[in-house]
Scaffold this active site. Structure first.
Site, PDB file in Angstrom:
ATOM      1  N   ASP A 143       0.951 -13.704  -8.240  1.00 36.19           N
ATOM      2  CA  ASP A 143       0.292 -13.510  -6.945  1.00 36.19           C
ATOM      3  C   ASP A 143       1.294 -13.549  -5.785  1.00 36.19           C
ATOM      4  O   ASP A 143       2.500 -13.703  -5.984  1.00 36.19           O
ATOM      5  CB  ASP A 143      -0.770 -14.622  -6.807  1.00 36.19           C
ATOM      6  CG  ASP A 143      -1.984 -14.174  -6.015  1.00 36.19           C
ATOM      7  OD1 ASP A 143      -1.918 -13.161  -5.306  1.00 36.19           O
ATOM      8  OD2 ASP A 143      -3.027 -14.886  -6.082  1.00 36.19           O
ATOM      9  N   ASP A 155      -8.837  -8.989  -2.212  1.00 33.62           N
ATOM     10  CA  ASP A 155      -9.789  -9.353  -3.266  1.00 33.62           C
ATOM     11  C   ASP A 155     -11.103  -8.589  -3.187  1.00 33.62           C
ATOM     12  O   ASP A 155     -11.608  -8.274  -2.118  1.00 33.62           O
ATOM     13  CB  ASP A 155     -10.076 -10.856  -3.192  1.00 33.62           C
ATOM     14  CG  ASP A 155      -8.851 -11.672  -3.555  1.00 33.62           C
ATOM     15  OD1 ASP A 155      -7.799 -11.083  -3.874  1.00 33.62           O
ATOM     16  OD2 ASP A 155      -8.943 -12.917  -3.508  1.00 33.62           O
TER      17      ASP A 155
HETATM   18  C1  GLA Z   1      -5.544 -14.288  -4.579  1.00 31.90           C
HETATM   19  C2  GLA Z   1      -5.724 -13.197  -5.637  1.00 31.90           C
HETATM   20  C3  GLA Z   1      -7.000 -13.468  -6.415  1.00 31.90           C
HETATM   21  C4  GLA Z   1      -6.924 -14.842  -7.053  1.00 31.90           C
HETATM   22  C5  GLA Z   1      -6.663 -15.919  -6.009  1.00 31.90           C
HETATM   23  C6  GLA Z   1      -6.362 -17.256  -6.618  1.00 31.90           C
HETATM   24  O1  GLA Z   1      -6.528 -14.217  -3.609  1.00 31.90           O
HETATM   25  O2  GLA Z   1      -5.764 -11.923  -5.058  1.00 31.90           O
HETATM   26  O3  GLA Z   1      -7.220 -12.479  -7.387  1.00 31.90           O
HETATM   27  O4  GLA Z   1      -5.897 -14.838  -8.009  1.00 31.90           O
HETATM   28  O5  GLA Z   1      -5.563 -15.562  -5.190  1.00 31.90           O
HETATM   29  O6  GLA Z   1      -6.108 -18.232  -5.670  1.00 31.90           O
END
Ligand code: GLA
Length: 411
Positions: A158, A213
């Site tokens: 990430d 997301d």
């Molecule tokens: C980010 C990623 C998500 C998830 C969260 C976890 O927002 O894009 O897919 O992995 O972190 O904290």
């Protein structure tokens, strides 16, 4: 003779001198060929966030097999953020949370492997993960060895807490570290498209997130109080429909983990799944398998749709036309086949009356075309799993709000 020996000696000295300090070449680049079709599996984040534990993961693995998900192609169980303790140990190694995983992470991974499935973990290129657990920044090689020792098969990486860090360098370092650790691990980049990962990710990773997301809605934007947004599935599709030529076997545009079976109705879930298949996105389920309805299971395991997603050409589809919210998306498939999805973006029902002859398909990015004046295609409805005439006649059907019809054209 003396002269010859002297010049040979001098030659070899010069050569050694020239190469000194430059003899070690690190093997770089991802493990090739680990994801020739879009990866399929399950990830904990969409439903559980950091509330994960050993029992839930084992149950999920069990259901993956018993429900037919594994047979349909889903094989990765990926633990997202929240699997670690808050601090590294005295050696600087990551520590799986001993309360959430009392039996230890290795035992859990062995369990998942014993079911014929693969296992993935999550970390972050920054100093901390998005949820505040230890990030990998500065510990790339150590963490890669840790993962290899655990025998994981997939790493999602990430992009939180990375102020001042260069993305291609950070992801490149981790990719090299995984390579050096020696275990083939699918490397899933998650920089959200912030630095246009599709321009530089191909030698580094096997798939990459292309947006922020996902949110479980058809077309909404959900604004978080901390000043960032999550996106309905059609928002992501629309946002990234034009980077299709960057996606393909072993380097996929990842439209995010699915929300099928979460907060949308079955019609929207069906459209969501169809679009992920049309976009050749990785198919990573994000629902609670223990509460999965038979409708959700039927959507996620639709063999015909999965075949569209997993087609070996590996081409992301595109929007052919849009008229008053009735959209036509197409995806070239191997053997001259095409997948076509009619999608109703509006809140009211629509009538489809599609004249093939007036709508030739031309894929300018990949060089495929279908001219319905020259070739007649048989039509198969992939949701009903039955023949639906040919392209000689107009395609007619009723389409409910937010619904799809997906068909395969066979020459
Ligand atoms: C980010 C990623 C998500 C998830 C969260 C976890 O927002 O894009 O897919 O992995 O972190 O904290």
């Amino acid at each position: 003779m003396k002269k010859l020996l002297l010049s040979l000696l001098l030659g070899s000295m010069t050569f050694q001198g020239f190469s000194q300090g430059n003899v070690y070449k690190q093997e770089t680049g991802k493990f090739e060929g680990l994801a020739m079709t879009p990866p399929m599996g399950w990830n904990s984040w969409n439903t559980f966030a950091t509330n994960i534990d050993e029992k839930m993961v084992k149950e999920t693995a069990d259901i993956m097999v018993s429900s037919g998900m594994a047979a349909a192609g889903y094989n990765y169980i990926v633990l997202d953020d929240g699997w670690m303790a808050k601090e590294r140990d005295s050696n600087g190694d990551l520590v799986p949370d001993p309360v959430k995983f009392p039996g230890g992470m290795k035992a859990l991974i062995d369990y998942v492997h014993s079911k014929g499935l693969k296992f993935g973990l999550y970390n972050c290129a920054g100093t901390k993960t998005c949820a505040g657990y230890p990030g990998t920044r500065g510990c790339e090689y150590q963490d890669a060895r840790f993962y290899a020792k655990l025998e994981i098969d997939f790493l999602k990486y990430d992009w939180c807490n990375t102020a001042g860090i260069n993305a291609p360098e950070a992801y490149g370092t981790m990719s090299n570290a995984l390579k050096k650790a020696g275990r083939p691990i699918v490397f899933s980049l998650c920089e959200w498209g912030d630095t246009q990962v599709w321009n530089w990710g191909k030698p580094i990773g096997n798939l990459w997130r292309i947006s922020g997301d996902i949110y479980p809605c058809f077309d909404c934007e959900y604004k978080h109080p901390e000043n960032w947004s999550s996106w309905g599935f059609m928002k992501i599709v629309e946002m990234r429909k034009d980077i299709r030529k960057f996606s393909g076997p072993d380097h996929w545009n990842d439209f995010d983990m699915m929300e099928v079976g979460n907060e949308m109705n079955d019609t929207e879930d069906k459209s969501h799944f169809a679009m992920w298949c049309m976009m050749a996105s990785p198919l990573i389920a994000g629902n609670d398998f223990r509460k999965m309805s038979k409708e959700t299971l039927a959507i996620l395991t639709n063999k015909e749709l999965i075949a569209v997603n997993q087609d070996k050409l590996g081409i992301q589809g595109f929007k052919l036309s849009a008229e008053e919210g009735l959209e036509v998306w197409v995806k070239p498939l191997s053997d001259g086949n095409w997948a076509v999805t009619f999608l109703n973006r509006t809140d009211a029902p629509k009538k489809i009356n599609f004249d093939w002859k007036k709508n030739p398909i031309k894929d300018v990015d990949f060089g495929f075309e279908a001219d319905f004046n020259k070739t007649v295609f048989k039509i198969k409805d992939l949701w009903k799993n039955k023949e639906a005439g040919t392209t000689k006649k107009n395609f007619t059907a009723d389409l409910a709000s937010h619904d799809v019809i997906t068909i395969r054209l066979i020459p």
